[in-house]
Design a protein around this motif. Sequence first.
Motif, PDB file in Angstrom:
ATOM      1  N   ASP A 224      10.387 -15.264  23.602  1.00  0.00           N
ATOM      2  CA  ASP A 224      10.524 -13.824  23.663  1.00  0.00           C
ATOM      3  C   ASP A 224       9.224 -13.110  22.771  1.00  0.00           C
ATOM      4  O   ASP A 224       9.314 -13.280  21.511  1.00  0.00           O
ATOM      5  N   PRO A 225       8.700 -12.474  23.395  1.00  0.00           N
ATOM      6  CA  PRO A 225       7.557 -11.753  22.726  1.00  0.00           C
ATOM      7  C   PRO A 225       8.148 -10.617  21.614  1.00  0.00           C
ATOM      8  O   PRO A 225       7.454 -10.170  21.101  1.00  0.00           O
ATOM      9  N   GLY A 226       9.227 -10.051  21.739  1.00  0.00           N
ATOM     10  CA  GLY A 226       9.705  -9.021  20.888  1.00  0.00           C
ATOM     11  C   GLY A 226      10.241  -9.756  19.495  1.00  0.00           C
ATOM     12  O   GLY A 226      10.689  -9.018  18.748  1.00  0.00           O
ATOM     13  N   LEU A 227      10.313 -10.880  19.142  1.00  0.00           N
ATOM     14  CA  LEU A 227      10.315 -11.518  17.887  1.00  0.00           C
ATOM     15  C   LEU A 227       9.265 -11.969  17.281  1.00  0.00           C
ATOM     16  O   LEU A 227       8.046 -12.707  17.450  1.00  0.00           O
ATOM     17  N   PRO A 228       9.218 -11.156  16.010  1.00  0.00           N
ATOM     18  CA  PRO A 228       7.973 -11.372  15.054  1.00  0.00           C
ATOM     19  C   PRO A 228       7.812 -12.991  14.656  1.00  0.00           C
ATOM     20  O   PRO A 228       6.537 -13.342  14.758  1.00  0.00           O
ATOM     21  N   GLU A 229       8.829 -13.541  14.504  1.00  0.00           N
ATOM     22  CA  GLU A 229       8.694 -15.105  14.180  1.00  0.00           C
ATOM     23  C   GLU A 229       7.833 -15.760  15.328  1.00  0.00           C
ATOM     24  O   GLU A 229       7.305 -16.716  15.267  1.00  0.00           O
ATOM     25  N   VAL A 230       8.174 -15.447  16.615  1.00  0.00           N
ATOM     26  CA  VAL A 230       7.561 -15.856  17.812  1.00  0.00           C
ATOM     27  C   VAL A 230       6.095 -15.716  17.894  1.00  0.00           C
ATOM     28  O   VAL A 230       5.293 -16.596  18.082  1.00  0.00           O
ATOM     29  N   ARG A 231       5.805 -14.329  17.672  1.00  0.00           N
ATOM     30  CA  ARG A 231       4.466 -13.768  17.570  1.00  0.00           C
ATOM     31  C   ARG A 231       3.573 -14.722  16.404  1.00  0.00           C
ATOM     32  O   ARG A 231       2.491 -15.019  16.712  1.00  0.00           O
TER      33      ARG A 231
END
Length: 415
Positions: free
Chosen positions: A175-182
């Motif tokens: 999910d690109p909307g999660l800062p932890e993913v980015r």
Amino acid sequence: MGQIGRRGLLAAAAGVLSMLAVTGDAAAAAPAGRRAPKRELRGMWLASVANRDWPSKAGLTADEQKAELLAHLDTAVRRRLNAVMFQVRPTADALWPSPYEPWSQYLTGVQGKDPGWDPLGTAVEEAHRRDLELHAWFNPYRVANHTDPSRLVASHPARVHPEWVLPYGGKLYYDPGLPEVRSFVQDAMMDAVQRYDIDAVHWDDYFYPYPVAGQVFDDDEAYARHGAGFPDRAAWRRDNTDRLVSEMAARIKAVKKKDRQVRFGISPFGVWRNASTDPLGSQTRAGVQTYDDLHADTRKWVKEGWIDYIVPQLYWNIGFAAADYATLLPWWADVARGTKVHLYAGEALYKAGDPAQPAAWQDPAELSRHLTLGKDYAEVRGHVFFSAKEVAADRIGAMDRVVADHYPDRVKPPN
């Protein structure tokens, strides 16, 4: 003299220089009166996802895999290319011993299984031995070409953090909307940047996924948590993609190599927006617009100078009504004009001779005409061909024609 006249002179000069071309170190020692060849990027994509180009199938021995990889690099040399975009993170996995993600299943057939060698390390060493640049090609968000997390190795970050993952269109995505993913996907890619002597980080066109009719990318929870202050979800999604690009750019620039800076390039879908949607857009009628559908403001990344090069995938023939190559190439040249971002054209070699494609793609000279057109625009600094399998096989001789018409000698990539 008008703009067309100046471009005509530039094209003529480029033709003269190509005839006078010399290669490698000899260029620096060209005799008086003989000019060194113009630098340009001549690249090919080497795709590993689904064993598209390499390895030819999963489960080959290490020696067989190495032999196939070196054969692709030798083909690039034979075609007088100077850069290879090697896909080393096709589906949230790795073609190097990564501490963040599992070994790719496309090597052994089993995700997480050590293939017994280091493909990225070998590719960098052997490419440089052949005077080829090696651009490490990463896909930021694609996790799997299926929607069953249980098929991923148990240690896969997508199983450790199931809240990071969304199914859509028959695939799994972070999910690109999660800062932890980015942050995580940047860490995973930066491991390769810091450990290997790669020439560039290269991304393709997958940010938010391409639209699938009747399906919804269900990022409601991330939007509720992080979407405050944006006029709508689309603006929030674009900001997420902007953050991924700008943050990664800053991290790459912070890595200091002994003799050069690692570059950052992106190869987006070829249409930013149609002019009917936005007066700044191209005179096209494309069914996909990166700004609106992939939430990727590719024009902004060039204007802001976040990236070092852009390779729009201009995968249409000259005269194609909905998205004419001869319309899009000058549009992108105008975007790049006045910036420090290099423009390279992504070329659909895979369409040449495909019986499912329009008549233009049955003509071996179509791609050569693309390069001829590119000489009219000083901003066009090279071309990249999709992809390695077709560069080698060359179904109808389209690549032979490009080499004969435009690549009389090997040249160095742009500075």
